[in-house]
Design an enzyme around this catalytic site. Structure first.
Site, PDB file in Angstrom:
ATOM      1  N   LYS A   1     -10.377  -4.636  -4.799  1.00  0.00           N
ATOM      2  CA  LYS A   1     -11.610  -3.698  -5.100  1.00  0.00           C
ATOM      3  C   LYS A   1     -10.957  -2.305  -5.628  1.00  0.00           C
ATOM      4  O   LYS A   1     -11.800  -1.476  -6.368  1.00  0.00           O
ATOM      5  CB  LYS A   1     -12.205  -3.296  -3.914  1.00  0.00           C
ATOM      6  CG  LYS A   1     -12.798  -4.105  -2.932  1.00  0.00           C
ATOM      7  CD  LYS A   1     -13.576  -3.388  -1.639  1.00  0.00           C
ATOM      8  CE  LYS A   1     -13.316  -4.206  -0.334  1.00  0.00           C
ATOM      9  NZ  LYS A   1     -12.554  -3.596   0.612  1.00  0.00           N
TER      10      LYS A   1
ATOM     11  N   LYS B   1      -3.585  -9.958  -6.636  1.00  0.00           N
ATOM     12  CA  LYS B   1      -4.855 -10.496  -6.221  1.00  0.00           C
ATOM     13  C   LYS B   1      -5.843  -9.454  -6.932  1.00  0.00           C
ATOM     14  O   LYS B   1      -5.532  -8.258  -7.091  1.00  0.00           O
ATOM     15  CB  LYS B   1      -5.033 -10.629  -4.966  1.00  0.00           C
ATOM     16  CG  LYS B   1      -4.872  -9.439  -4.250  1.00  0.00           C
ATOM     17  CD  LYS B   1      -5.571  -9.270  -2.542  1.00  0.00           C
ATOM     18  CE  LYS B   1      -5.514  -8.036  -2.018  1.00  0.00           C
ATOM     19  NZ  LYS B   1      -6.707  -8.125  -1.004  1.00  0.00           N
TER      20      LYS B   1
ATOM     21  N   LYS C   1       0.713  -1.311  -0.143  1.00  0.00           N
ATOM     22  CA  LYS C   1      -0.071   0.080  -0.049  1.00  0.00           C
ATOM     23  C   LYS C   1       0.937   1.153  -0.111  1.00  0.00           C
ATOM     24  O   LYS C   1       0.362   2.211  -0.454  1.00  0.00           O
ATOM     25  CB  LYS C   1      -0.888   0.010   1.314  1.00  0.00           C
ATOM     26  CG  LYS C   1      -1.933  -1.174   1.277  1.00  0.00           C
ATOM     27  CD  LYS C   1      -3.282  -0.529   0.725  1.00  0.00           C
ATOM     28  CE  LYS C   1      -4.190  -1.596   0.375  1.00  0.00           C
ATOM     29  NZ  LYS C   1      -5.482  -1.767   0.540  1.00  0.00           N
TER      30      LYS C   1
HETATM   31  P1  ATP Z   1      -8.583  -2.988  -1.270  1.00  0.00           P
HETATM   32  O1  ATP Z   1      -8.439  -2.994  -2.735  1.00  0.00           O
HETATM   33  O2  ATP Z   1      -9.375  -1.855  -0.634  1.00  0.00           O
HETATM   34  O3  ATP Z   1      -7.222  -3.307  -0.415  1.00  0.00           O
HETATM   35  P2  ATP Z   1      -9.519  -5.954  -1.260  1.00  0.00           P
HETATM   36  O4  ATP Z   1     -10.161  -6.191  -2.188  1.00  0.00           O
HETATM   37  O5  ATP Z   1      -8.152  -6.042  -0.904  1.00  0.00           O
HETATM   38  O6  ATP Z   1      -9.677  -4.123  -0.673  1.00  0.00           O
HETATM   39  P3  ATP Z   1     -10.146  -6.178   1.707  1.00  0.00           P
HETATM   40  O7  ATP Z   1     -11.138  -5.170   2.389  1.00  0.00           O
HETATM   41  O8  ATP Z   1      -8.849  -5.740   2.003  1.00  0.00           O
HETATM   42  O9  ATP Z   1     -10.338  -6.352  -0.116  1.00  0.00           O
HETATM   43  O10 ATP Z   1     -10.437  -7.502   1.940  1.00  0.00           O
HETATM   44  C1  ATP Z   1     -11.816  -8.248   2.741  1.00  0.00           C
HETATM   45  C2  ATP Z   1     -11.538  -9.698   2.555  1.00  0.00           C
HETATM   46  O11 ATP Z   1     -11.656  -9.992   1.268  1.00  0.00           O
HETATM   47  C3  ATP Z   1     -10.366 -10.184   3.369  1.00  0.00           C
HETATM   48  O12 ATP Z   1     -10.646 -11.271   4.099  1.00  0.00           O
HETATM   49  C4  ATP Z   1      -9.495 -10.665   2.167  1.00  0.00           C
HETATM   50  O13 ATP Z   1      -8.539 -11.511   2.617  1.00  0.00           O
HETATM   51  C5  ATP Z   1     -10.328 -11.071   1.148  1.00  0.00           C
HETATM   52  N1  ATP Z   1     -10.097 -10.792  -0.043  1.00  0.00           N
HETATM   53  C6  ATP Z   1      -9.607  -9.707  -0.748  1.00  0.00           C
HETATM   54  N2  ATP Z   1      -9.284  -9.865  -2.151  1.00  0.00           N
HETATM   55  C7  ATP Z   1      -9.424 -11.287  -2.222  1.00  0.00           C
HETATM   56  C8  ATP Z   1      -8.983 -12.064  -3.351  1.00  0.00           C
HETATM   57  N3  ATP Z   1      -8.459 -11.669  -4.496  1.00  0.00           N
HETATM   58  N4  ATP Z   1      -9.184 -13.483  -3.156  1.00  0.00           N
HETATM   59  C9  ATP Z   1      -9.534 -13.857  -1.982  1.00  0.00           C
HETATM   60  N5  ATP Z   1      -9.909 -13.065  -1.060  1.00  0.00           N
HETATM   61  C10 ATP Z   1      -9.615 -11.709  -1.109  1.00  0.00           C
END
Ligand code: ATP
Ligand code: LTN
Length: 330
Positions: A198, A195, A113
């Site tokens: 969002k 990964k 980040k």
């Molecule tokens: P950001 O892009 O804002 O960092 P994010 O999509 O990574 O957000 P988080 O809010 O950080 O999402 O994560 C919410 C939950 O979803 C956590 O349990 C995280 O491990 C899971 N998660 C996020 N992205 C993935 C992915 N690509 N595959 C599986 N699990 C995920």
């Protein structure tokens, strides 16, 4: 025997992706029957990046509606908004004093980040995992269902809890990360080496839970693959197609071998359409329910007020114990 306790949360940073659904929320739903579940919206964590206030408010309520639409049942699980339970911020301060700079510097999410937001490497981004530790420890959670990327944070939480317990005696339950194999790490459709997220800025990289069926189909058709045209799982050499196999497997429950056999004589074109179709079908009921809930803000308000009340009671008892143990007059 009493039920084990679960705590998990998602940041209110925007529309949820298929990664959030398969890696987290879909498993939360399954766990409701067996465990005492607490699911929160991590709005305080969201402040570690710059947000438009109005958008953050909308995202928070959207996320609440999505939790319910995805099958989290407020009768069975405690659903609440993190910032409405002051104990989270209060315990985080205390735990900050029991966490080392060196530990926080090793967190890969912080490294990622701070590269992404190089103009805003604030101290909240650095101490983010300490607030997450407070979230978990306040509820004496046994298990923390998260995607693979959050495992390191749960391990740090364990270390902080063990350190505190060693000094003051048993105070916190030592939690364990709970990671489901299938869907634990959904990769981007355009960049299958990182990964799905969002906040990704790459067009067509993420499937959002409220994407229309034609958008979902278009994104899968555009997904990056390789030139072999054989549906075969090989994460190293064929990350794109392997990711599609994992998504298909997570939704249908079929094993990788079953999928390889099923699509043996088919090319990537057919397979991509099949993956898109199963995702569209899976998301249809969720999308319908979500649209219904969005038109019912009074119901959502009642729900988060009740959720916060329940959460406060549990959190307060842990916080009181901690305050007394460290010597605060309270
Ligand atoms: P950001 O892009 O804002 O960092 P994010 O999509 O990574 O957000 P988080 O809010 O950080 O999402 O994560 C919410 C939950 O979803 C956590 O349990 C995280 O491990 C899971 N998660 C996020 N992205 C993935 C992915 N690509 N595959 C599986 N699990 C995920
Ligand atoms: N950091 C988590 C969100 C989160 C969380 C938590 C997850 C905040 N507090 C407590 C589990 C338990 C993430 O998914 N990025």
């Amino acid at each position: 025997m009493s039920k084990k306790t679960i705590l998990s949360g998602i940041q209110a940073t925007g529309n949820l992706t298929l990664g959030n659904y398969l890696g987290a929320i879909n498993n939360w739903k399954k766990m409701q029957e067996e465990y005492e579940c607490n699911y929160m919206i991590a709005d305080l964590h969201t402040l570690t990046i710059r947000n438009d206030p109005e958008k953050l408010r909308n995202n928070t309520l959207d996320l609440l509606a999505l939790y319910i639409a995805a099958g989290i049942d407020p009768e069975k699980s405690n659903i609440f908004i993190q910032s409405q339970v002051a104990a989270h911020a209060e315990l985080a301060w205390i735990l900050n004093c029991y966490t080392y700079m060196g530990e926080l510097s090793r967190m890969t999410q912080f490294k990622d980040k701070s590269t992404k937001h190089a103009d805003n490497i604030n101290s909240g981004l650095f101490t983010y995992p300490v607030l997450m530790a407070a979230d978990i420890l306040l509820y004496q959670a046994d298990l923390v269902p998260v995607g693979e990327d959050q495992k390191q944070h749960v391990e740090l939480t364990r270390n902080i809890a063990e350190r505190f317990n060693k000094i003051y005696g048993d105070t916190f339950k030592i939690p364990e990360p709970y990671i489901h194999g299938v869907g634990a790490r959904v990769m981007g459709l355009q960049d299958p080496t990182s990964k799905m997220s969002k906040s990704s800025t790459i067009p067509n990289d993420s499937i959002f839970l409220n994407d229309e069926p034609d958008v979902i189909l278009k994104k899968f058709k555009k997904a990056v693959t390789d030139s072999e045209n054989i549906v075969r799982y090989d994460k190293e050499k064929k990350p794109g197609i392997s990711n599609l196999i994992s998504i298909y497997s997570a939704i249908t429950g079929e094993s990788k071998e079953e999928i390889e056999n099923k699509f043996e004589s088919k090319g990537y074109g057919d397979f991509k359409v099949a993956v898109a179709e199963c995702v569209i079908e899976e998301l249809k009921p969720l999308q319908n329910k979500y649209n219904e809930l969005k038109n019912n803000p009074d119901y959502l308000e009642k729900l988060y007020i009740n959720g916060a009340e329940r959460a406060k009671k549990i959190a307060k008892s842990t916080l009181k114990d901690v305050y007394e143990k460290v010597g605060l007059v309270w």
